[in-house]
Motif scaffolding. Structure first.
Motif, mmCIF file in Angstrom:
data_model
loop_
_atom_site.group_PDB
_atom_site.id
_atom_site.type_symbol
_atom_site.label_atom_id
_atom_site.label_comp_id
_atom_site.label_asym_id
_atom_site.label_seq_id
_atom_site.Cartn_x
_atom_site.Cartn_y
_atom_site.Cartn_z
ATOM 1 N N ALA A 402 28.583 26.260 39.178
ATOM 2 C CA ALA A 402 28.977 26.466 37.783
ATOM 3 C C ALA A 402 29.086 27.954 37.475
ATOM 4 O O ALA A 402 30.008 28.399 36.777
ATOM 5 N N PHE A 403 28.163 28.744 38.011
ATOM 6 C CA PHE A 403 28.242 30.195 37.801
ATOM 7 C C PHE A 403 29.463 30.774 38.500
ATOM 8 O O PHE A 403 30.166 31.626 37.936
ATOM 9 N N MET A 404 29.751 30.343 39.715
ATOM 10 C CA MET A 404 30.927 30.869 40.411
ATOM 11 C C MET A 404 32.202 30.544 39.643
ATOM 12 O O MET A 404 33.156 31.331 39.644
ATOM 13 N N ARG A 405 32.232 29.417 38.990
ATOM 14 C CA ARG A 405 33.411 29.071 38.186
ATOM 15 C C ARG A 405 33.501 29.936 36.937
ATOM 16 O O ARG A 405 34.581 30.048 36.338
ATOM 17 N N ALA A 406 32.400 30.557 36.551
ATOM 18 C CA ALA A 406 32.430 31.485 35.419
ATOM 19 C C ALA A 406 33.092 32.804 35.800
ATOM 20 O O ALA A 406 33.288 33.672 34.943
ATOM 21 N N MET A 407 33.444 32.979 37.070
ATOM 22 C CA MET A 407 34.153 34.182 37.521
ATOM 23 C C MET A 407 35.666 34.020 37.415
ATOM 24 O O MET A 407 36.422 34.879 37.867
ATOM 25 N N THR A 408 36.141 32.929 36.836
ATOM 26 C CA THR A 408 37.566 32.602 36.813
ATOM 27 C C THR A 408 38.275 33.227 35.617
ATOM 28 O O THR A 408 37.851 33.060 34.468
ATOM 29 N N ASP A 409 39.346 33.933 35.877
ATOM 30 C CA ASP A 409 40.272 34.413 34.849
ATOM 31 C C ASP A 409 41.642 34.513 35.485
ATOM 32 O O ASP A 409 41.899 35.405 36.304
ATOM 33 N N ASN A 410 42.520 33.617 35.123
ATOM 34 C CA ASN A 410 43.848 33.566 35.738
ATOM 35 C C ASN A 410 44.810 34.539 35.059
ATOM 36 O O ASN A 410 45.875 34.166 34.574
ATOM 37 N N GLY A 411 44.399 35.801 35.005
ATOM 38 C CA GLY A 411 45.294 36.836 34.503
ATOM 39 C C GLY A 411 45.534 36.788 33.009
ATOM 40 O O GLY A 411 46.636 37.097 32.553
ATOM 41 N N SER A 412 44.513 36.450 32.221
ATOM 42 C CA SER A 412 44.703 36.264 30.779
ATOM 43 C C SER A 412 45.114 37.543 30.068
ATOM 44 O O SER A 412 45.673 37.493 28.968
ATOM 45 N N GLN A 413 44.858 38.701 30.659
ATOM 46 C CA GLN A 413 45.212 39.961 30.008
ATOM 47 C C GLN A 413 46.415 40.648 30.653
ATOM 48 O O GLN A 413 46.748 41.773 30.297
ATOM 49 N N LEU A 414 47.064 39.975 31.588
ATOM 50 C CA LEU A 414 48.203 40.570 32.285
ATOM 51 C C LEU A 414 49.515 40.277 31.570
ATOM 52 O O LEU A 414 49.663 39.228 30.929
ATOM 53 N N PRO A 415 50.501 41.162 31.684
ATOM 54 C CA PRO A 415 51.853 40.820 31.222
ATOM 55 C C PRO A 415 52.346 39.584 31.966
ATOM 56 O O PRO A 415 52.132 39.446 33.173
ATOM 57 N N ALA A 416 53.007 38.691 31.266
ATOM 58 C CA ALA A 416 53.396 37.406 31.850
ATOM 59 C C ALA A 416 54.268 37.571 33.087
ATOM 60 O O ALA A 416 54.174 36.775 34.032
ATOM 61 N N TYR A 417 55.117 38.605 33.117
ATOM 62 C CA TYR A 417 56.058 38.719 34.233
ATOM 63 C C TYR A 417 55.352 38.909 35.576
ATOM 64 O O TYR A 417 55.904 38.576 36.627
#
Length: 450
Positions: A402-417
């Motif tokens: 569960a903690f390792m899954r808290a390391m997930t961010d699929n580029g939420s702050q990146l430009p979409a392109y």
């Protein structure tokens, strides 16, 4: 006499008052003992020195220039880089699969399809079979922060499972030299001769595409100025090629996971289960012995003894001896680079050969004292943290995951392109798939734009 009596009364009175004061102080002492407030437990951030990513470490000659990043993105998705024009960098490092490919072992040249469903075919040039790539495709998430040989995030960070390259700029030139990854059978000669010619072959192709020449000039103004001055003929060479692709890859940053939000002060960013998992991660589970710091990796080379799958490499035919394949030092046998755990939820399967398909399988392996194990790996060379079972309960394993899954961010702050496949690339080939298209493996000229 009267004076003596009065003096005695004052003496008794003084003694009496002193006794009262002592009793009062004793009483206060008892009260202070029973009402002492216990100190708050040490904050998890401080206790485990939790860190998030800092600024991207750019090399002096490859800063974040938009034209260069955009050019690198086009190259990354363009099959013109493949020897048989049927495979791109993104074939094995696709944004939909955590900038990996979702497979245990990649299918490069000759492959049909995408991601976990991609399968092998034969060379379009010779008709010869093409084997699997021998190692799992590492994710490119946060690859800008790979550590260098001094153990710090650097533009000279170690690359590949065996650390044979330092820097993204050099790494970008290597997959096109491998037959099974990108080169195929388009260049005649022995494997060594074809590999040596692969980069020059790609550069010639790019120079023949007017749009690429113009894009390189815009991305590299110093080189363009030399062309205008008559001291250079083209902006496209091995240096600008590597720097363009590296410029794109360096921007693929994931730094807004629940873990990152927690480190920055949001106490509610992690669930109670994830906080329990965090404590276990740094203590009983021993994960942080190798997976530590802001990148959840020290980028050391570790013998873990995971079962060997796939065709193997050269030192021992049919086996993969890890860093020894590069250094040729038997002391490095079966040691592989420690990968980052950022976005680990998105980048299955795991290990250098993709032998484990889930995080649960990975945790079971460590919890059982590195079993099932690759037979040649004994306790004498196994990393010391792995030699004994961890003794984690199933609930504790679930908490760590569960903690390792808290390391997930699929580029939420990146430009979409940065996360999208371009609709077209300058070669006119179909992005990702090239001349093979999406069909059965036959050339689909309609899909190439030619």
């Amino acid at each position: 006499m009267l004076h003596t009596v009065r003096s005695g009364k004052r003496t008794y009175r003084s003694l009496f008052m002193a006794m009262i004061a002592m009793l009062f102080l004793a009483s206060c002492g008892e009260d202070s003992t029973t009402t002492t407030v216990e100190p708050e437990p040490e904050d998890l951030r401080t206790q485990f020195n939790l860190q998030t990513l800092g600024p991207i470490p750019y090399p002096a000659n490859n800063g974040p220039r938009f034209e260069r990043i955009a050019l690198g993105r086009l190259l990354f998705f363009d099959p013109i880089l493949g020897g048989e024009k049927d495979v791109a960098c993104a074939t094995c490092h696709h944004p939909d699969f955590g900038f990996g490919d979702g497979r245990a072992l990649p299918v490069g040249t000759s492959g049909i399809g995408m991601g976990p469903n991609r399968y092998l075919n034969t060379s379009m040039i010779t008709g010869n079979p093409v084997s699997l790539t021998p190692r799992n495709a590492p994710s490119l998430w946060n690859v800008a922060y790979n550590h260098d040989e001094n153990g710090v995030p650097s533009h000279e960070g170690v690359m590949f499972w065996d650390g044979r390259v330092n820097s993204l700029e050099v790494q970008a030139t290597k997959p096109i030299t491998s037959r099974v990854e990108m080169r195929g059978d388009a260049i005649p000669g022995t494997d060594e001769e074809a590999a040596a010619l692969a980069l020059d072959t790609v550069l010639v192709r790019l120079r023949d595409i007017h749009e690429y020449e113009q894009l390189f000039r815009a991305a590299f103004p110093e080189e363009a100025a030399e062309i205008d001055a008559g001291t250079r003929e083209t902006a496209i060479d091995s240096s600008t090629y590597g720097r363009a692709i590296a410029a794109f890859e360096r921007e693929i940053v994931s730094n807004n996971s629940p873990y990152d939000q927690f480190v920055r002060g949001d106490d509610d960013a992690l669930t109670e289960q994830q906080k329990r998992g965090l404590e276990l991660y740094y203590t009983k589970a021993k994960c942080a012995d190798c997976h530590n710091g802001a990148m959840f990796s020290d980028f050391s080379f570790v013998v873990q003894g995971v079962p060997q799958e796939g065709p193997g490499k050269e030192v021992i035919p049919g086996d993969d001896t890890g860093r020894e394949e590069f250094t040729h030092d038997p002391a490095d046998r079966y040691a592989f680079r420690t990968p980052t755990l950022r976005n680990v939820e998105l980048t299955a399967p795991y290990m250098h050969d993709g032998v484990f398909t889930t995080l649960e399988e990975v945790m079971d392996f460590y919890n059982d004292g590195a079993f099932p194990r690759h037979p040649p790996v004994g306790d004498d060379i196994l990393h010391e943290s792995l030699r004994e079972p961890l003794g984690l309960t199933q609930q504790e394993i679930d908490d760590v995951i569960a903690f390792m899954r808290a390391m997930t961010d699929n580029g939420s702050q990146l430009p979409a392109y940065l996360l999208e496949v371009p609709e077209r690339v300058p070669s006119g080939l179909l992005p990702l798939f090239g001349v093979r298209g999406l069909g059965s493996g036959k050339t689909d000229q309609a899909s190439t734009g030619k």
